[in-house]
Motif scaffolding. Structure first.
Motif, PDB file in Angstrom:
ATOM      1  N   ASP A 340       0.846  -1.195   0.000  1.00 14.51           N
ATOM      2  CA  ASP A 340       0.000   0.000   0.000  1.00 14.51           C
ATOM      3  C   ASP A 340       0.883   1.247   0.000  1.00 14.51           C
ATOM      4  O   ASP A 340       1.237   1.787   1.041  1.00 14.51           O
ATOM      5  CB  ASP A 340      -0.920  -0.011   1.222  1.00 14.51           C
ATOM      6  CG  ASP A 340      -1.879   1.171   1.245  1.00 14.51           C
ATOM      7  OD1 ASP A 340      -1.874   1.967   0.275  1.00 14.51           O
ATOM      8  OD2 ASP A 340      -2.612   1.312   2.240  1.00 14.51           O
ATOM      9  N   THR A 341       1.223   1.733  -1.175  1.00 13.88           N
ATOM     10  CA  THR A 341       2.112   2.895  -1.269  1.00 13.88           C
ATOM     11  C   THR A 341       1.437   4.176  -0.780  1.00 13.88           C
ATOM     12  O   THR A 341       2.114   5.136  -0.429  1.00 13.88           O
ATOM     13  CB  THR A 341       2.586   3.092  -2.719  1.00 13.88           C
ATOM     14  OG1 THR A 341       1.436   3.236  -3.568  1.00 13.88           O
ATOM     15  CG2 THR A 341       3.412   1.911  -3.191  1.00 13.88           C
ATOM     16  N   SER A 342       0.107   4.187  -0.722  1.00 11.69           N
ATOM     17  CA  SER A 342      -0.590   5.388  -0.243  1.00 11.69           C
ATOM     18  C   SER A 342      -0.386   5.610   1.248  1.00 11.69           C
ATOM     19  O   SER A 342      -0.640   6.704   1.762  1.00 11.69           O
ATOM     20  CB  SER A 342      -2.091   5.283  -0.540  1.00 11.69           C
ATOM     21  OG  SER A 342      -2.691   4.233   0.223  1.00 11.69           O
ATOM     22  N   ASP A 347       4.622  13.054   1.105  1.00  4.63           N
ATOM     23  CA  ASP A 347       3.741  13.654   0.105  1.00  4.63           C
ATOM     24  C   ASP A 347       4.077  13.149  -1.296  1.00  4.63           C
ATOM     25  O   ASP A 347       3.756  13.779  -2.289  1.00  4.63           O
ATOM     26  CB  ASP A 347       3.842  15.174   0.147  1.00  4.63           C
ATOM     27  CG  ASP A 347       5.266  15.670  -0.043  1.00  4.63           C
ATOM     28  OD1 ASP A 347       6.149  14.828  -0.324  1.00  4.63           O
ATOM     29  OD2 ASP A 347       5.492  16.886   0.093  1.00  4.63           O
ATOM     30  N   GLY A 348       4.724  12.003  -1.368  1.00  5.61           N
ATOM     31  CA  GLY A 348       5.059  11.404  -2.652  1.00  5.61           C
ATOM     32  C   GLY A 348       6.523  11.496  -3.012  1.00  5.61           C
ATOM     33  O   GLY A 348       6.951  10.963  -4.037  1.00  5.61           O
ATOM     34  N   ILE A 351       8.339   7.830  -3.081  1.00  5.49           N
ATOM     35  CA  ILE A 351       7.648   6.708  -3.712  1.00  5.49           C
ATOM     36  C   ILE A 351       8.564   5.897  -4.621  1.00  5.49           C
ATOM     37  O   ILE A 351       8.503   4.659  -4.639  1.00  5.49           O
ATOM     38  CB  ILE A 351       6.406   7.204  -4.501  1.00  5.49           C
ATOM     39  CG1 ILE A 351       5.612   6.018  -5.053  1.00  5.49           C
ATOM     40  CG2 ILE A 351       6.815   8.161  -5.608  1.00  5.49           C
ATOM     41  CD1 ILE A 351       4.990   5.163  -3.985  1.00  5.49           C
TER      42      ILE A 351
END
Length: 413
Positions: A340-342, A347-348, A351
C-alpha cells in the motif's frame, strides 16, 4: 550482489564492507531524496567517505612487536574509530579482524578494516569503537607478518599471541588517553585470529578490561580435506590455558563469551569447546554459546550473521553494566499492507525509492523521514537502511524504519 544507485546522489552513496576472515559480503544499498534530476556531467573518482552519523574517523597508533625470528617490528596501526553522539565518556570496545590473507602481496592489498555492522551495534549500545588494522596488512605488509603461525607441524602460536595481545593493548592505551573514553570500562572482541587476539589480551594487564568476546577464535586451515582441523590443536589448547592462567593471576579473571557454530570449516566446534575448557582450567572464566549451523560456512557468522549474534552479545553484556540494547528488533507484524504505497508517511517524495524496496530481495529494509529514504538488502539491512537515510537528513528529523522484509513497522514518534 547488485549495487543500486541513483542520479545526482551517486557521490552520497556508500558501500559497507563486512570484513571476514576469508572474504566479504557486499549488501546492496541505495539512498535518495526527491525530486531526482538527471545530469550528464562527468564524475571523478569519489574520495573515501566516512560514516559521519557514527562519527567515523581514522587514527594511527604505534605498536612494537617481535616476530617468530626474534626481529622487532615497529609500525603504525591504522585504526578506524566510531563514537555515539555527545561528549562521553563512553565505554570502549576494540574489535579485532581475522586473517584474510597470507602472502605479502595479498596482505598488502587488505584495505583499512572497518567492521561497520559490528561497530554500529556497539555504537547503539553507547560504546566508542576502535578497529585496528594490524601490522602486516595494508601499507605495513612489507614489515613482516607477526600474525603468522609459520608452520603447521611446528606452529609459532606463542609468539603470534604475544604480538597480537601487544597490539590490542597499544590501541586500548591510546584510546584511554582521550577524555571522552571511560578508561575503566573496556571490552575486547574479535573473530578467528582476531578472537585469538582478544583472548590473548585477557592475559595482559590491561587497565579497565571488564570482558572479552571470542568468535571462533584460533587458527585453522580452512575448507578442504582437513576442514575444521587446526594445526596442532593441543598446542592451541596450551595457549588458551596460559591465557586463562595469566588472566586470573593475582586478580579476578574477567568474564569471556565464546561464540561458534556447528559447521565451522576452519575450526570445528569440538576444539572450541576443548579450548574454552582449557581456558577455565587455567583459571579463566568462559561462557560458551554453540550455534548449530550458519549457512554453508559457520566461520562467517560474525561477518554475515549480525541479526543472529547481536542479541547473544547483548545478553552477555547486560549484567556487566551495559544494559542498552544494540540489536535491532525484528518486526513482529503490522496493520498496513506492504504494497500500500498510499500509506507512506510522505507527500510522494519517496515513492520511487519505496518501489525499489518492493522489487528488492529479502532480507531488505526501508527507512525514511518523509523526505529522504534509504534502503538496504542483505545482512544487517535495518542498520544500513537507517544509516543511509540519516546521511541525507542534514539536521532534519532523523529517519525511522518504515518496512522490513514484508512487514510495515512504521509508528509515530
Amino acid at each position: 550482489m547488485r549495487l543500486t544507485s541513483m542520479p545526482r546522489i551517486a557521490s552520497r552513496l556508500r558501500v559497507g564492507w563486512l570484513a571476514a576472515v576469508v572474504g566479504a559480503s557486499i549488501p546492496a544499498f541505495a539512498a535518495g531524496v526527491a525530486p531526482i534530476v538527471q545530469t550528464s556531467a562527468p564524475t571523478a573518482p569519489a574520495p573515501e567517505r566516512l560514516a559521519t552519523d557514527i562519527r567515523e574517523s581514522v587514527i594511527r597508533v604505534q605498536a612494537i612487536v617481535e616476530d617468530h625470528r626474534g626481529q622487532t617490528l615497529i609500525g603504525d596501526l591504522v585504526v578506524t574509530t566510531y563514537r555515539p553522539p555527545g561528549p562521553g565518556p563512553f565505554p570502549l570496545v576494540v574489535l579485532n579482524h581475522g586473517r584474510p590473507a597470507a602472502s605479502e602481496q595479498e596482505r598488502a592489498a587488505v584495505k583499512r578494516q572497518r567492521l561497520e555492522s559490528a561497530s554500529r551495534f556497539f555504537v547503539r549500545k553507547g560504546f566508542a569503537v576502535a578497529v585496528p588494522t594490524r601490522l602486516g596488512y595494508g601499507d605495513t605488509a612489507a614489515k613482516g607478518d607477526p600474525d603468522s603461525s609459520v608452520r603447521c607441524d611446528v606452529p609459532q602460536y606463542k609468539v603470534a599471541a604475544k604480538a597480537l595481545a601487544t597490539q590490542v593493548a597499544a590501541v586500548v592505551r591510546f584510546m584511554q588517553s582521550s577524555v571522552d573514553i571511560d578508561a575503566q570500562r573496556v571490552v575486547v572482541m574479535g573473530q578467528s585470529v582476531g578472537g585469538f587476539a582478544a583472548m590473548a589480551a585477557t592475559g595482559e594487564r590491561i587497565p579497565g578490561l571488564v570482558a572479552a568476546i571470542d568468535f571462533a577464535g584460533g587458527y585453522g586451515p580452512g575448507p578442504g580435506a582437513n576442514a575444521g582441523e587446526p594445526c596442532r590443536p593441543e598446542e592451541l589448547a596450551n595457549r588458551f590455558h596460559d591465557f586463562g592462567r595469566r588472566a586470573s593471576h593475582g586478580r579476578e579473571a574477567v568474564p569471556t563469551l565464546w561464540v561458534f557454530t556447528g559447521n565451522d570449516q576452519f575450526i570445528a566446534a569440538k576444539y572450541q569447546e576443548r579450548w574454552a575448557q582449557a581456558y577455565r582450567d587455567g583459571g579463566g572464566r568462559a561462557q560458551t554459546h554453540l550455534m548449530p549451523t550458519f549457512g554453508e560456512e559457520g566461520h562467517l557468522l560474525f561477518a554475515r550473521g549480525n541479526d543472529l549474534w547481536q542479541p547473544i552479545v547483548d545478553e552477555f553484556l547486560q549484567p556487566l553494566g551495559f544494559p542498552i540494547p544494540g540489536a535491532l528488533p525484528m518486526p513482529q507484524g503490522g496493520a498496513v499492507s506492504i504494497d500500500d504505497t498510499s500509506a507512506l508517511p510522505s507527500d510522494g517524495r519517496v515513492i520511487n525509492g519505496y518501489r525499489k524496496f518492493l522489487a528488492a530481495k529479502e532480507p531488505r529494509a526501508f527507512a525514511t523521514n518523509g523526505r529522504h529514504w534509504g534502503l538496504a538488502t542483505g545482512d544487517d539491512a535495518q542498520s544500513h537502511a537507517l544509516a543511509l537515510c540519516d546521511q541525507l537528513t542534514d539536521g532534519e528529523e532523523r529517519c525511522r524504519l518504515y518496512a522490513v522484509n514484508r512487514t510495515v513497522v512504521w509508528s509515530h514518534p
